[in-house]
Design an enzyme around this catalytic site. Structure first.
Site, PDB file in Angstrom:
ATOM      1  N   PRO A 286      -9.706  27.475   3.346  1.00 28.35           N
ATOM      2  CG  PRO A 286     -11.059  26.000   2.038  1.00 28.35           C
ATOM      3  CD  PRO A 286     -11.246  27.180   3.296  1.00 28.35           C
ATOM      4  CB  CYS A 287      -9.910  30.157  -0.826  1.00 32.56           C
ATOM      5  SG  CYS A 287     -10.369  28.757  -1.849  1.00 32.56           S
ATOM      6  CG  PHE A 288     -10.711  34.744   1.569  1.00 30.82           C
ATOM      7  CD1 PHE A 288     -10.732  34.669   0.277  1.00 30.82           C
ATOM      8  CD2 PHE A 288     -11.721  35.064   2.424  1.00 30.82           C
ATOM      9  CE1 PHE A 288     -11.997  35.120  -0.131  1.00 30.82           C
ATOM     10  CE2 PHE A 288     -12.650  35.509   1.911  1.00 30.82           C
ATOM     11  CZ  PHE A 288     -12.952  35.493   0.533  1.00 30.82           C
ATOM     12  CG  ASP A 291      -6.534  32.218  -3.472  1.00 32.63           C
ATOM     13  OD1 ASP A 291      -5.641  30.956  -3.219  1.00 32.63           O
ATOM     14  OD2 ASP A 291      -7.460  32.172  -4.033  1.00 32.63           O
TER      15      ASP A 291
END
Ligand SMILES: NC(=O)c1ccc[n+]([C@@H]2O[C@H](COP(=O)([O-])OP(=O)(O)OC[C@H]3O[C@@H](n4cnc5c(N)ncnc54)[C@H](O)[C@@H]3O)[C@@H](O)[C@H]2O)c1
Length: 467
Positions: A286-288, A291
């Protein structure tokens, strides 16, 4: 000295342990572990969530999400934990409100603030009738300019007061990896605080020094620097992962090359380091991915360029194709492929941007028969993959059915795959993306194809012959 004294004053006196109450808005993958850890450190915590099921679960001390240690923490510290759907009860009865709701990526790659803004309306509405100081902390990942811009404005408008001596605002993003959230909250590399003013930052710093200990490594700055730092850290890490995978792609084709040897040597250089320099599959979660895309978007919005972020993303996107090519190369006609690992990383059921899911889809779309296994993610995986991919209940079952199996997620149990699992004499290959299996041990049983090792990878027509 002056700063330490202030922190001690805020931490031990006015905002001391006794009587300190914190409300946590959003009881999802990060919010419920935050509730559990704050309670474990002696704070009275009230959770609030738009999902009544999560509220009920927290009130019954049941973990609303799967996360190692979460259930134990909720059970052990239940006396200090409650949840509600009533904003007045949650906000008016607490001194600090932390917000950890989704900030989904829009089609342009920028994070959307809709959920955070609606929370600011609710929090502000209660604060308009509450006297005394209140600190609002935004944990959700935001685009640079959001917290000091629209988020602050919505809070001030709803609360009927300005951020300042009577209303603090901090941006405190999380770098935590799912599957390791409790441990990550207790032992973070560093804490990032964007603050409206010194008082707000001092209070949050004091809480962290209680939670983590006096040695907590805390970086304090203004909102926009903190927002840029958050996505920069993740973009730098993904750049390292894509560098490692780019190296792996070269080693697939270079005679005598072994990416494990090269990456290990590179990582010994202290300017580089070994962390996240592990060539294997692409990054997910959900982030890398988001982002890194958001970083590129920020550069674009301010009229700049972010070539490294864009290339990082490009390299990542082609890792599934790299694996599908290898499978296509070695699978017999009408063969069956197995995908081992569907969660984006071990110890979590989360399948967002998962390389295993993408590979299973690609192999299915290429007309292959596909089986798949994951120790935790079969339910969400089935919702995405549908009936076209057969989910089986053990890695052994998947391998037995397959002509080619690919170990995508490095679940510890996949390192235990043993030669005596396959005794039927069928010609079989296991593509070992993380190079955990010893090919010699499988001699005569099945072929172990180690990703990034030219001795075992031969992509037709693309080999660099060194003769
Ligand atoms: N999951 C991660 O690994 C991770 C890591 C770092 C940062 N983040 C950031 O943290 C934020 C939250 O992520 P998450 O994974 O915990 O999300 P999540 O979807 O698991 O949880 C969010 C929770 O917020 C609740 N919610 C939504 N709107 C609400 C509202 N108006 N009022 C009350 N509750 C509301 C939802 O019901 C849900 O339970 C995002 O900005 C994300 O980018 C996530």
């Amino acid at each position: 000295m002056a700063c330490n004294a202030a922190v001690r004053w805020w931490g031990d006196s006015v905002w001391g342990l006794r009587g300190m109450k914190i409300s946590v808005v959003g009881l999802g993958k990060l919010g419920s572990p935050i509730v559990a850890v704050l309670a474990a450190k002696g704070y009275d915590v009230v959770g609030i969530d738009a999902n009544p099921d999560f509220v009920e679960k927290i009130n019954n001390h049941i973990a609303p999400v799967e996360e190692p240690q979460l259930q134990e923490f909720l059970t052990e510290h239940k006396a200090r934990i409650s949840a509600t759907s009533d904003w007045t009860e949650a906000i008016a009865g607490t001194d600090i409100t932390t917000v950890i709701v989704p900030t989904p990526s829009g089609v342009d790659g920028a994070f959307r603030n809709d959920y955070v803004l609606s929370v600011m309306d609710e929090v502000g509405r209660v604060l308009a009738k509450k006297s005394g100081y209140h600190l609002v902390v935004v944990h959700s990942t935001t685009m640079p300019g959001s917290v000091g811009g629209p988020i602050r404005q919505r809070l001030e408008r709803a609360a009927g007061r300005k951020v300042g001596p009577n209303l603090g605002l901090c941006y405190n993003p999380e770098f935590i990896a799912l599957g390791d959230v409790i441990n990550g909250l207790l032992h973070p590399d560093f804490i990032l605080i964007g603050e409206s003013d010194k008082k707000a930052g001092d209070i949050l710093e004091a809480i962290y020094r209680r939670v983590i200990g006096p040695q907590a490594n805390i970086a304090r700055m203004n909102f926009v620097n903190a927002e840029l730092t958050k996505i920069s850290v993740n973009t730098y890490v993904t750049m390292k992962i894509s560098f490692a995978n780019m190296l792996g792609e070269i080693c697939d084709r270079l005679k005598g090359a072994d990416v494990s040897v090269v990456a290990d040597a590179i990582g010994r250089d202290t300017r580089i380091g070994k962390k996240y320099l592990k060539p294997a599959v692409g990054y997910g979660g959900p982030c890398f991915p988001r982002d890194t895309i958001a970083f590129g978007r920020v550069a674009h919005l301010v009229g700049g360029t972010a070539d490294l972020a864009l290339s990082t993303e490009t390299i990542n996107r082609r890792q599934v194709e790299r694996l599908s090519d290898i499978v296509a190369e070695i699978i017999p006609p009408a063969g069956t492929a197995a995908v081992l690992g569907l969660s984006y990383k071990p110890h979590t059921p989360v399948v967002e941007e998962s390389q295993g899911i993408m590979l299973a889809k690609a192999l299915k779309d290429a007309g292959l028969s596909v089986v798949a296994h994951d120790p935790m993610a079969s339910v969400p995986a089935r919702m995405i993959l549908g009936d076209g991919v057969r989910l089986v209940s053990s890695a052994r079952e998947a391998i037995v059915q397959a002509d080619v199996a690919v170990i995508v997620t490095p679940w510890p149990e996949y390192a235990q795959i043993a030669p005596d699992w396959v005794t039927d004499g069928r010609s079989r290959s296991v593509v070992d993306c993380w190079r955990q299996l010893e090919p010699d041990a499988f001699e005569g049983r099945c072929r172990i194809v180690r990703l990034g090792q030219q001795e075992t990878i031969t992509v037709a027509g693309r080999q660099l012959a060194a003769e």
